[in-house]
Motif scaffolding. Structure first.
Motif, PDB file in Angstrom:
ATOM      1  N   ASP A  33      52.500 -34.944   6.152  1.00 27.84           N
ATOM      2  CA  ASP A  33      53.814 -34.472   6.602  1.00 27.84           C
ATOM      3  C   ASP A  33      54.539 -33.576   5.600  1.00 27.84           C
ATOM      4  OD1 ASP A  33      53.489 -35.966   8.985  1.00 27.84           O
ATOM      5  OD2 ASP A  33      54.202 -37.761   7.937  1.00 27.84           O
ATOM      6  N   ILE A  34      53.794 -32.737   4.892  1.00 28.05           N
ATOM      7  CA  ILE A  34      54.430 -31.767   4.000  1.00 28.05           C
ATOM      8  C   ILE A  34      54.867 -30.578   4.845  1.00 28.05           C
ATOM      9  CG2 ILE A  34      54.088 -30.160   2.063  1.00 28.05           C
ATOM     10  CD1 ILE A  34      54.215 -33.083   1.163  1.00 28.05           C
ATOM     11  N   ASP A  35      56.150 -30.297   4.855  1.00 24.65           N
ATOM     12  CA  ASP A  35      56.673 -29.152   5.601  1.00 24.65           C
ATOM     13  C   ASP A  35      56.523 -27.869   4.778  1.00 24.65           C
ATOM     14  OD1 ASP A  35      58.661 -28.152   7.911  1.00 24.65           O
ATOM     15  OD2 ASP A  35      59.285 -27.261   6.001  1.00 24.65           O
ATOM     16  N   THR A  36      56.899 -27.953   3.500  1.00 21.69           N
ATOM     17  CA  THR A  36      56.958 -26.773   2.647  1.00 21.69           C
ATOM     18  C   THR A  36      56.309 -27.062   1.305  1.00 21.69           C
ATOM     19  OG1 THR A  36      59.049 -26.080   3.669  1.00 21.69           O
ATOM     20  CG2 THR A  36      58.535 -25.150   1.500  1.00 21.69           C
ATOM     21  N   VAL A  37      55.531 -26.094   0.829  1.00 15.10           N
ATOM     22  CA  VAL A  37      55.030 -26.118  -0.540  1.00 15.10           C
ATOM     23  C   VAL A  37      55.758 -24.994  -1.266  1.00 15.10           C
ATOM     24  CG1 VAL A  37      53.031 -25.785  -2.052  1.00 15.10           C
ATOM     25  CG2 VAL A  37      52.753 -26.985   0.129  1.00 15.10           C
ATOM     26  N   THR A  38      56.359 -25.295  -2.398  1.00 20.15           N
ATOM     27  CA  THR A  38      57.021 -24.266  -3.184  1.00 20.15           C
ATOM     28  C   THR A  38      56.316 -24.162  -4.530  1.00 20.15           C
ATOM     29  OG1 THR A  38      59.163 -23.404  -3.950  1.00 20.15           O
ATOM     30  CG2 THR A  38      58.890 -25.795  -3.982  1.00 20.15           C
ATOM     31  N   TRP A  55      44.141 -24.304  -6.368  1.00 20.07           N
ATOM     32  CA  TRP A  55      45.008 -25.006  -5.422  1.00 20.07           C
ATOM     33  C   TRP A  55      44.807 -24.547  -3.980  1.00 20.07           C
ATOM     34  CZ3 TRP A  55      47.964 -29.068  -6.883  1.00 20.07           C
ATOM     35  CH2 TRP A  55      48.168 -29.243  -8.255  1.00 20.07           C
ATOM     36  N   TYR A  56      44.118 -23.446  -3.754  1.00 19.39           N
ATOM     37  CA  TYR A  56      43.983 -22.874  -2.410  1.00 19.39           C
ATOM     38  C   TYR A  56      43.553 -23.921  -1.387  1.00 19.39           C
ATOM     39  CZ  TYR A  56      43.994 -18.026  -4.325  1.00 19.39           C
ATOM     40  OH  TYR A  56      44.300 -16.838  -4.939  1.00 19.39           O
ATOM     41  N   ASP A  57      42.393 -24.522  -1.593  1.00 21.80           N
ATOM     42  CA  ASP A  57      41.836 -25.468  -0.608  1.00 21.80           C
ATOM     43  C   ASP A  57      42.748 -26.677  -0.423  1.00 21.80           C
ATOM     44  OD1 ASP A  57      39.644 -23.825  -0.205  1.00 21.80           O
ATOM     45  OD2 ASP A  57      38.370 -24.920  -1.619  1.00 21.80           O
ATOM     46  N   TYR A  58      43.307 -27.177  -1.510  1.00 22.80           N
ATOM     47  CA  TYR A  58      44.184 -28.344  -1.435  1.00 22.80           C
ATOM     48  C   TYR A  58      45.410 -28.048  -0.575  1.00 22.80           C
ATOM     49  CZ  TYR A  58      47.325 -32.094  -2.930  1.00 22.80           C
ATOM     50  OH  TYR A  58      48.209 -33.149  -2.953  1.00 22.80           O
ATOM     51  N   ILE A  59      46.059 -26.926  -0.844  1.00 25.66           N
ATOM     52  CA  ILE A  59      47.277 -26.591  -0.104  1.00 25.66           C
ATOM     53  C   ILE A  59      46.966 -26.330   1.366  1.00 25.66           C
ATOM     54  CG2 ILE A  59      49.100 -24.856   0.150  1.00 25.66           C
ATOM     55  CD1 ILE A  59      49.075 -24.665  -2.974  1.00 25.66           C
ATOM     56  N   ILE A  60      45.921 -25.590   1.638  1.00 24.10           N
ATOM     57  CA  ILE A  60      45.551 -25.305   3.031  1.00 24.10           C
ATOM     58  C   ILE A  60      45.242 -26.604   3.777  1.00 24.10           C
ATOM     59  CG2 ILE A  60      43.793 -24.224   4.498  1.00 24.10           C
ATOM     60  CD1 ILE A  60      43.784 -21.906   2.384  1.00 24.10           C
ATOM     61  N   ALA A  61      44.568 -27.541   3.113  1.00 24.12           N
ATOM     62  CA  ALA A  61      44.216 -28.821   3.746  1.00 24.12           C
ATOM     63  C   ALA A  61      45.448 -29.668   4.075  1.00 24.12           C
ATOM     64  CB  ALA A  61      43.265 -29.612   2.854  1.00 24.12           C
ATOM     65  N   LEU A  62      46.572 -29.432   3.394  1.00 26.48           N
ATOM     66  CA  LEU A  62      47.806 -30.173   3.679  1.00 26.48           C
ATOM     67  C   LEU A  62      48.456 -29.708   4.978  1.00 26.48           C
ATOM     68  CD1 LEU A  62      49.481 -30.224   0.135  1.00 26.48           C
ATOM     69  CD2 LEU A  62      48.327 -32.128   1.297  1.00 26.48           C
ATOM     70  N   HIS A  63      48.101 -28.530   5.448  1.00 24.57           N
ATOM     71  CA  HIS A  63      48.656 -27.941   6.671  1.00 24.57           C
ATOM     72  C   HIS A  63      50.186 -27.875   6.655  1.00 24.57           C
ATOM     73  CE1 HIS A  63      44.641 -28.131   8.313  1.00 24.57           C
ATOM     74  NE2 HIS A  63      44.601 -29.444   8.084  1.00 24.57           N
ATOM     75  N   PRO A  64      50.759 -27.343   5.567  1.00 21.89           N
ATOM     76  CA  PRO A  64      52.217 -27.207   5.576  1.00 21.89           C
ATOM     77  C   PRO A  64      52.619 -26.105   6.562  1.00 21.89           C
ATOM     78  CG  PRO A  64      51.325 -26.024   3.716  1.00 21.89           C
ATOM     79  CD  PRO A  64      50.164 -26.754   4.366  1.00 21.89           C
TER      80      PRO A  64
END
Length: 119
Positions: free
Chosen positions: A55-60, A71-80
Motif C-alpha cells: 500500500d505505498i502510494d508515493t515513493v519520494t 532500487w529500480y526493481d524494488y520500487i517497481i515491484a511496490l507498485h506505487p
C-alpha cells in the motif's frame, strides 16, 4: 492520506529528506523511511534494508541518479502510484521505466508540494 516511502532518509536535520519526513508526518501522511544508517525521524524508524511493503502510494527519492539503479526493481515491484524525483534526483532512464510500468514519474519537490497543498 498517502503512505509515502522516503528513500535516502537521514537523521541529519539539514537534509531535505529529514525535513520531508517531518512535514509529511505533520500533514498526516504515514511514512516508511529507508536509509543507509538506522535512526528515527518523527517517531518512525529508518530501515536499512528493502522490506516487503504494501500500500505505498508515493515513493519520494533523496538519492542521486548514480545510486538509483539498485532500487529500480524494488520500487517497481511496490507498485506505487507515483515516484517523486526531488531536485537533484532526476533520472530520465528510471522515469521512462516507471512510465512503462504504469507508475507516474514526477519531477517535483515534496516540500513544495506539501506547502502548496498539492501533495
Amino acid at each position: 492520506m498517502k503512505k509515502t516511502l522516503i528513500i535516502g532518509a537521514s537523521t541529519n536535520p539539514a537534509r531535505y529528506s529529514f525535513l520531508a519526513a517531518n512535514r509529511l508526518v505533520n500533514h498526516g501522511h504515514p511514512v516508511v523511511l529507508l536509509g543507509l544508517k538506522a535512526g528515527q525521524i518523527a517517531g518512525n524508524d529508518i530501515l536499512t534494508s528493502k522490506p516487503d511493503l504494501k500500500d505505498i502510494d508515493t515513493v519520494t527519492l533523496y538519492i542521486g541518479p548514480q545510486h538509483q539503479a539498485e532500487w529500480y526493481d524494488y520500487i517497481i515491484a511496490l507498485h506505487p502510484k507515483r515516484v517523486i524525483f526531488n531536485p537533484g534526483t532526476e533520472n530520465p532512464e528510471f522515469e521512462q521505466l516507471l512510465t512503462q510500468n504504469g507508475i507516474v514519474a514526477e519531477e517535483a519537490c515534496t516540500l513544495v508540494l506539501l506547502s502548496i497543498n498539492s501533495y
